[in-house]
Structures are given as structure tokens and as C-alpha cells.
Design a protein around this motif. Structure first.
Motif, mmCIF file in Angstrom:
data_model
loop_
_atom_site.group_PDB
_atom_site.id
_atom_site.type_symbol
_atom_site.label_atom_id
_atom_site.label_comp_id
_atom_site.label_asym_id
_atom_site.label_seq_id
_atom_site.Cartn_x
_atom_site.Cartn_y
_atom_site.Cartn_z
ATOM 1 N N VAL A 196 -102.676 -37.663 11.862
ATOM 2 C CA VAL A 196 -102.593 -37.648 10.398
ATOM 3 C C VAL A 196 -103.846 -37.002 9.801
ATOM 4 C CG1 VAL A 196 -102.549 -39.104 8.335
ATOM 5 C CG2 VAL A 196 -101.039 -39.610 10.240
ATOM 6 N N LEU A 197 -104.996 -37.329 10.381
ATOM 7 C CA LEU A 197 -106.248 -36.795 9.842
ATOM 8 C C LEU A 197 -106.399 -35.296 10.083
ATOM 9 C CD1 LEU A 197 -108.813 -39.635 10.675
ATOM 10 C CD2 LEU A 197 -107.551 -39.216 8.568
ATOM 11 N N LEU A 238 -90.185 -45.010 14.303
ATOM 12 C CA LEU A 238 -89.452 -43.997 13.537
ATOM 13 C C LEU A 238 -88.741 -43.045 14.480
ATOM 14 C CD1 LEU A 238 -91.979 -43.020 10.707
ATOM 15 C CD2 LEU A 238 -90.379 -44.930 10.808
ATOM 16 N N ARG A 288 -92.905 -43.070 1.897
ATOM 17 C CA ARG A 288 -91.600 -43.103 2.580
ATOM 18 C C ARG A 288 -91.775 -43.519 4.045
ATOM 19 N NH1 ARG A 288 -90.006 -37.937 1.957
ATOM 20 N NH2 ARG A 288 -89.669 -38.266 -0.248
ATOM 21 N N LYS A 289 -92.771 -42.922 4.663
ATOM 22 C CA LYS A 289 -93.009 -43.255 6.079
ATOM 23 C C LYS A 289 -93.375 -44.727 6.244
ATOM 24 C CE LYS A 289 -96.737 -43.358 8.077
ATOM 25 N NZ LYS A 289 -97.610 -44.507 8.457
ATOM 26 N N LEU A 333 -112.459 -32.626 11.973
ATOM 27 C CA LEU A 333 -112.463 -34.092 12.025
ATOM 28 C C LEU A 333 -113.877 -34.634 12.208
ATOM 29 C CD1 LEU A 333 -109.328 -34.710 14.245
ATOM 30 C CD2 LEU A 333 -109.518 -34.888 11.782
ATOM 31 N N THR A 367 -104.135 -33.228 9.361
ATOM 32 C CA THR A 367 -103.318 -32.559 8.331
ATOM 33 C C THR A 367 -104.172 -32.401 7.063
ATOM 34 O OG1 THR A 367 -102.469 -34.550 7.281
ATOM 35 C CG2 THR A 367 -101.302 -33.782 9.239
ATOM 36 N N SER A 417 -102.097 -34.731 -4.408
ATOM 37 C CA SER A 417 -100.786 -34.167 -4.078
ATOM 38 C C SER A 417 -99.779 -35.317 -4.005
ATOM 39 C CB SER A 417 -100.836 -33.440 -2.733
ATOM 40 O OG SER A 417 -99.526 -33.293 -2.243
ATOM 41 N N TYR A 420 -97.954 -31.633 5.013
ATOM 42 C CA TYR A 420 -98.299 -30.206 4.899
ATOM 43 C C TYR A 420 -97.675 -29.575 3.645
ATOM 44 C CZ TYR A 420 -100.480 -29.792 9.497
ATOM 45 O OH TYR A 420 -101.341 -29.902 10.570
ATOM 46 N N THR A 431 -96.721 -34.976 -3.402
ATOM 47 C CA THR A 431 -95.814 -34.722 -2.273
ATOM 48 C C THR A 431 -96.319 -35.472 -1.045
ATOM 49 O OG1 THR A 431 -95.445 -32.526 -3.157
ATOM 50 C CG2 THR A 431 -94.767 -32.887 -0.893
ATOM 51 N N ARG A 432 -97.618 -35.357 -0.814
ATOM 52 C CA ARG A 432 -98.190 -36.042 0.352
ATOM 53 C C ARG A 432 -98.144 -37.555 0.161
ATOM 54 N NH1 ARG A 432 -101.878 -31.246 1.009
ATOM 55 N NH2 ARG A 432 -103.387 -32.065 -0.454
ATOM 56 N N ALA A 449 -94.699 -38.724 0.785
ATOM 57 C CA ALA A 449 -94.395 -38.695 2.231
ATOM 58 C C ALA A 449 -94.967 -39.941 2.906
ATOM 59 C CB ALA A 449 -94.964 -37.429 2.862
ATOM 60 N N LEU A 450 -96.188 -40.297 2.504
ATOM 61 C CA LEU A 450 -96.826 -41.487 3.087
ATOM 62 C C LEU A 450 -96.054 -42.759 2.733
ATOM 63 C CD1 LEU A 450 -100.528 -40.556 2.565
ATOM 64 C CD2 LEU A 450 -99.727 -41.765 4.580
ATOM 65 N N GLY A 473 -94.105 -33.390 5.072
ATOM 66 C CA GLY A 473 -94.540 -33.806 3.738
ATOM 67 C C GLY A 473 -96.048 -33.691 3.575
ATOM 68 N N ASN A 524 -90.367 -47.025 5.720
ATOM 69 C CA ASN A 524 -89.491 -46.943 6.909
ATOM 70 C C ASN A 524 -90.077 -47.737 8.072
ATOM 71 O OD1 ASN A 524 -87.408 -45.389 5.941
ATOM 72 N ND2 ASN A 524 -88.394 -43.450 6.444
ATOM 73 N N ASP A 525 -91.396 -47.628 8.205
ATOM 74 C CA ASP A 525 -92.066 -48.316 9.315
ATOM 75 C C ASP A 525 -92.034 -49.837 9.113
ATOM 76 O OD1 ASP A 525 -93.223 -47.945 11.778
ATOM 77 O OD2 ASP A 525 -95.262 -47.942 11.014
ATOM 78 N N VAL A 552 -104.101 -33.829 4.379
ATOM 79 C CA VAL A 552 -104.143 -35.011 3.505
ATOM 80 C C VAL A 552 -105.597 -35.414 3.217
ATOM 81 C CG1 VAL A 552 -104.059 -36.804 5.317
ATOM 82 C CG2 VAL A 552 -103.054 -37.241 3.079
ATOM 83 N N ARG A 553 -105.857 -35.741 1.961
ATOM 84 C CA ARG A 553 -107.199 -36.167 1.561
ATOM 85 C C ARG A 553 -107.290 -37.688 1.665
ATOM 86 N NH1 ARG A 553 -105.931 -32.112 -2.191
ATOM 87 N NH2 ARG A 553 -107.471 -30.441 -2.279
ATOM 88 N N PHE A 608 -92.229 -36.725 7.990
ATOM 89 C CA PHE A 608 -93.482 -37.246 7.442
ATOM 90 C C PHE A 608 -94.569 -36.161 7.465
ATOM 91 C CE2 PHE A 608 -97.476 -39.698 8.682
ATOM 92 C CZ PHE A 608 -97.878 -39.899 7.375
ATOM 93 N N PHE A 609 -94.702 -35.505 8.604
ATOM 94 C CA PHE A 609 -95.757 -34.495 8.718
ATOM 95 C C PHE A 609 -95.441 -33.255 7.877
ATOM 96 C CE2 PHE A 609 -97.180 -37.305 11.927
ATOM 97 C CZ PHE A 609 -98.543 -37.110 11.976
ATOM 98 N N GLU A 627 -102.968 -47.917 12.380
ATOM 99 C CA GLU A 627 -102.750 -46.507 12.758
ATOM 100 C C GLU A 627 -103.672 -46.122 13.912
ATOM 101 O OE1 GLU A 627 -101.029 -43.772 11.176
ATOM 102 O OE2 GLU A 627 -100.371 -44.588 9.258
#
Lengths: 340, 250
Positions: free
Chosen positions: B100-101, A107, B18-19, A67, B103, B9, A120, B11-12, B15-16, A118, B22-23, B105-106, A115-116, B91
Motif C-alpha cells: 500500500v505504501l 478479499l 470500500r476495501k 519508502l 502506491t 484524493s 492509483y 478516489t483513493r 477505495a480504502l 483505486g 469488505n475486509d 496514497v498520502r 483496491f490498488f 496491515e
């Protein structure tokens, strides 16, 4: 915890050290977060990273977790050099649980994990989520919104999230911070369970009893790495082995009693805690501290010598220094050095 | 490999999205913004158009119709601005950015996921409101007004500019969100910053720029290029270290 869903990554156990850190430094402008830190962590090891607030523990975790970019030095994390180009792949192999679990409170528990999973790109998400929640004993709360959970339960969800991807290395940053003793004990139990399964854990904490109970080795950090080793090694390094003897009345000639005893290098009268039971100078006895080279030889010989001198032996106990003593000794040295 | 050249990706990104959706559904402020603002921006022009007398001169009809359609354009301009400005700073404020960072994810995926999550409901709401507007006008307005509104270039401009205006608002909102340290400030700034492209829409709406097919396509293409460039630029602005430390020499 069952981890029957562990990926092939876990099945094919990685070789070499999990983390190698060599002269790593991180500065924010003029301010040094940590400097010239070097250590390594083996796979399957629980490594404790201790230090006071502001010692650079969290910044170290963030740096090793890709990070933050190090200012200088090198590191290898999960077999990959710590570079920006390797960031995605390193993050795929590790999991970081920050001090605050950082859950989406609107959530549900399962939605957070989904979510996580996904992010990964995990397969068999439902199964993994179920196993992770079972691991932290939260399967029955999967549908609850996270805002309805207590702080301790949220911490458990954070841990479940970290377990989702079967990471090679699990970074836990102050996992029991702000938890009540009962919730902290729960988290300790979970970490201990992971340790028994051979999960590599990098644990930052300033709860010394926690580190002593859970960690194979610890590093004590105060901007620079002050020391590193097994807790018992550190105790031995910093504190001489001693034997504390309490008699009902002061010995007439202690030097004659203790000098020349096998395994005993020297002695002095104990002055601390005079009013305590058996404390030196107290109404109820006298205390002596023997410095030892061999505790097994010294203890029976000292007992015989005291009794042989006609004294009533009230207590005879080897000294015990906790990791806290080691920690405080080192941090006090730092404080003294800075005020000098 | 450069982060911008790495394959995305989906998939990622899914996922974002969908989340996020929902939020939004459970975030009262965002839900109200998405539900109430568009209705207001739709009802107001409908009332204005219904008030037009049957014998209103063509120039007056043109002006009122232009204004009404411009009003409808506020939906794709303002609704996503509110949502997008929350994307990063929100966030960070709720402490979810760091997990999240950590993971894989780019930044490009993270930002694209956020942008699409704001875009999809915006399009749905905007087109729905436009559909209701057309239905109401078609059913109850005077024939000469209906004729003016149902011109192909007007409809095309509305359909084309809705996603492009939303795209602009979203990227401006996200850019402000990555640089801001307070959600409310980010939302206010984003609302203002989302308005400039409406000037172009206004010029088309008021016939200053003749709404021909070529003009509509040209302007649409320009906005599309700006939106894609904005995604790339905002991705380079997305700096993990600064986002975590807040730019403070922590």
C-alpha cells in the motif's frame, strides 16, 4: 501478454535513463545497509540486483521506491529526483512487488486489484484488472479469495497488481523466493514476457540462474556495489578464457606440445576431479588447461598438436564460468577481506 | 508542497473505505465485535429501564436514564476503538502495509480512509441501537420514564456525541496502531484510551453539567476540534520508514 490497455505513459516512451543512482548510502543508526552505490538502468532493460542475504538489496529497492529516505547521495527514478517532495509522483510512475506479495487474504483476487487500481486512481479499472489477470493467467480465478490460492498463485496476483498501473519501472524483490521450481518457472516466464515487451524491470534475487536467464545486466551487491555489467562481460572480467584438454594417457612433453600454439598463452596440468571422466591422474586419462588469448585459433591448433604428438584426444572443451562462479568469487573475496 | 496541504484524493479514500468495509465483513473477530457488543450495550439499559417501577421518584429515574444513555455511549466509544487499533498494525502484521505504501496514497488519505471506514459502520450501528432503544422504551416503559428520555437535549446530546466520541476513539486507536507492534496490545490500549471522553458525557448524563443546548454545542465543538487536530497529528506521526522497519535499526 497483451497490454493493449497501456496508458499514454507507455505509448510516449520516456527518454533518458530509467534509474540513475549516484553515491547512494543508507544507514540505520550505526549500521550501514548499503554505501556509496552508483549505477544506472536504461528504459527497457532488465537489471538484476544480486547479493547475499543482508547485502542491502531490499533496502535499495525500498529507497528507490521512496519508502525509505537515503542517508546521502542522489538518485533519479523514472525521470524524477528522489526527494520526499517527488514521492507521490515517483510512486505513480513505478510499481514495487515486495518479496511477500502482501495480499488481503479475505478479499478476492479482483477485490485486491480493484483496491490498488483505486489507490492509483486508474480509469477503466475493470478492463485493466482483466488485462492484468490475463497477463498472469489468472483470469479464471478473479473471484477466488486470495487465501484459497497457493503461494505461487499469490505471487502471480502480486505481479498482476504491479502491472495494473502500466508502470515505467517495475521493481521485483525476490519474486521467486519460496516458490517451488514449477511456480518459479511460471514467474520466470512472466518476467521474460514483460522483458520482451520492453518493460523496465529492476529484479533483486539471489537465484543466480534466474538472473543469468532474465537480466540484460546485473549488479552484484554486498553493502557496496561489487561489480556491474552483462553476465558474459563479468565472466570475462573475472575469469581468463581457457580450453580443457583430456587425453587417454599423459603427454610425454606437454610443454613441447602446447608452447607456441597460436592463441595459447600458457598451460597447466588439470588437477581437479582426479577420479572423474578424463580427470588428470585418474585411471582413464590426463587433463590440461590452456589459457587462451584467442579461442578460435587455439582450439583446432591444440587438437592437431595433441593428435600429432601421438596421444588419444578424449575431450576438448572451452571452459564455462557461470554467473554463479562470478558471484561466488566476488562474495568469497569479501568474506576473505573481512576475516583478514 | 507539504503533505498536509496537498489536496486529498477522494478516489483513493473511497477505495480504502470500500476495501476496509469488505475486509470487516469477512473478519470474524471484527464482525462479532460490531454485531454483539452493541446489542449487549443496548439490551442491558433497556432491561434496567423496564425494571423501574411506575412510582419511582424523579431523581431515581434521572439517574437510571443517565446511566442507560451513558451505557449506549459505550457503543461509539468501544466499537471503533477495536477496529481502528487494527488499522495500521494489522496491515503490518499481515504484510499488506508495504504494497500500500508503494502506491501514491498520502498518509492523510490513508488515515482518513481508515478512519471513515471505522466511523461509518459505527454510526450506523450506534444510531440503529439508539433507535431500537427509543422504540422499546417508547412502547413499553412507564410514561414518566419515557418523558425523561425523550427530552430534546438528551436526544441532541446522544446524536451529537455519538460521532464525536467515535472520532476520538478512532484517532486514538489509529495513533496507538501506528506506534504498536502487536494487534492485541493495540486493541487493549485503544479500548482504555477511548473511555476518557465518556467522563464528559457522564457529567452531562448525570446533570452535573446541565444539558442545555449551549453546553451540548460547546462540548460538541470542542470534541470536533480535537478530532480534526487528532487527524493532523496522527498524520504527522505516520512515518513510512518507521512503519516498515518497525523502528528497529534493521
Amino acid at each position: 501478454m497483451k497490454r493493449d490497455g497501456a496508458t499514454t505513459r507507455t505509448a510516449a516512451a520516456p527518454t533518458g535513463p530509467a534509474i540513475v543512482v549516484d553515491g547512494l548510502t543508507k544507514r540505520f543508526g550505526e549500521r550501514t545497509a548499503f554505501a556509496d552505490v552508483s549505477f544506472d538502468v536504461a528504459y527497457g532493460e532488465v537489471f538484476g540486483f544480486l547479493g547475499p542475504n543482508g547485502a542491502g538489496k531490499t533496502t535499495t529497492v525500498r529507497t528507490l521506491g521512496t519508502l525509505l529516505a537515503p542517508t546521502s547521495g542522489n538518485a533519479t527514478v523514472a525521470g524524477l529526483p528522489l526527494t520526499e517532495a517527488n514521492g507521490v509522483e515517483i510512486r505513480r510512475r513505478i510499481a514495487v512487488m515486495p518479496e511477500s506479495p502482501g495480499l488481503y487474504l479475505r478479499l478476492s483476487v479482483a477485490e485486491n486489484l480493484e483496491f490498488f487500481a483505486g489507490l492509483y486512481e486508474l480509469d477503466d479499472r475493470r478492463g485493466r484488472i482483466e488485462r492484468a489477470l490475463r497477463a498472469v493467467n489468472l483470469l479464471d480465478r478473479a473471484g477466488d479469495p486470495c487465501r484459497a490460492l497457493s503461494k505461487g498463485l499469490r505471487q502471480r496476483v502480486g505481479l498482476a497488481r504491479a502491472l495494473l498501473s502500466d508502470p515505467q519501472i517495475l521493481f521485483l524483490d525476490e519474486p521467486t523466493s519460496g516458490l517451488d521450481p514449477l511456480a518459479a518457472r511460471d514467474v520466470h516466464g512472466l518476467i521474460d514476457g514483460l522483458r520482451r515487451q520492453g518493460v523496465t524491470i529492476f529484479l533483486t534475487t539471489h537465484r543466480l540462474a534466474e538472473a543469468e536467464a532474465l537480466c540484460d545486466r546485473v549488479g552484484i551487491m554486498n553493502t557496496t556495489l561489487r561489480t556491474i555489467g552483462r553476465p558474459d562481460e563479468l565472466r570475462e572480467q573475472l575469469f581468463a578464457k581457457t580450453l580443457q584438454i583430456t587425453t587417454r594417457t599423459p603427454l610425454d612433453d606437454p610443454d613441447a606440445v602446447f608452447a607456441g600454439l597460436p592463441g595459447v598463452e600458457g598451460w597447466h596440468a588439470r588437477t581437479a576431479d582426479p577420479g572423474g571422466p578424463g580427470g588428470a591422474g585418474g585411471a582413464g586419462g590426463a587433463g590440461y588447461v590452456l589459457t587462451l588469448s584467442d579461442a578460435e585459433l587455439a582450439a583446432p591448433a591444440a587438437a592437431r598438436a595433441v593428435v600429432g604428438a601421438g596421444a588419444d584426444l578424449l575431450a576438448l572443451s572451452p571452459s564455462h564460468h557461470s554467473l554463479e562462479d562470478v558471484y561466488l568469487q566476488l562474495i568469497d573475496e569479501d568474506v576473505e577481506a573481512r576475516t583478514r | 508542497m507539504n503533505a498536509l496541504q496537498s489536496p486529498l484524493s477522494w478516489t483513493r479514500i473511497r477505495a480504502l473505505i470500500r476495501k476496509e468495509v469488505n475486509d470487516y465483513r469477512r473478519n470474524r473477530f471484527i464482525a462479532v465485535t460490531m454485531a454483539v457488543l452493541p446489542v449487549v450495550f443496548m439490551i442491558s439499559p433497556v432491561i434496567t429501564i423496564f425494571k423501574l417501577p411506575a412510582d419511582a421518584p424523579a431523581s431515581r429515574i434521572d439517574t437510571v436514564v443517565g446511566l442507560s444513555l451513558l451505557y449506549l455511549m459505550l457503543i461509539p466509544a468501544l466499537v471503533p476503538a477495536v477496529v481502528a487499533s487494527y488499522a495500521v498494525v494489522g496491515e503490518r502484521e499481515q504484510g499488506t502495509l508495504e504494497p500500500v505504501l508503494t502506491t501514491p496514497v498520502r498518509p492523510t488519505e490513508f488515515l482518513l480512509g481508515k478512519a471513515l471506514a471505522a466511523l461509518l459502520p459505527t454510526l450506523l450501528i450506534s444510531y440503529l441501537m439508539y433507535g431500537v432503544f427509543l422504540a422499546a422504551v417508547g412502547a413499553f416503559a412507564h410514561e414518566n420514564v419515557v418523558h425523561d428520555i425523550f427530552q430534546a437535549p438528551r436526544i441532541l446530546a446522544q446524536l451529537l456525541f455519538t460521532p464525536l466520541l467515535a472520532g476520538w476513539s478512532i484517532w486514538v486507536g489509529i495513533a496507538i496502531s501506528t506506534r504498536s507492534s502487536d494487534v492485541r496490545v493495540a486493541q487493549q490500549l485503544s479500548s482504555f484510551a477511548s473511555l476518557p471522553p465518556l467522563a464528559v458525557a457522564a457529567l452531562v448524563g448525570f446533570d452535573v453539567i446541565k444539558p442545555t443546548l449551549t453546553v451540548a454545542l460547546g462540548l460538541g465543538l470542542a470534541l470536533l476540534v480535537i478530532d480534526v487536530l487528532a487527524w493532523r497529528v496522527v498524520s504527522t506521526l505516520f512515518h513510512r520508514e518507521r512503519l516498515l522497519t518497525g523502528g528497529v535499526k534493521a
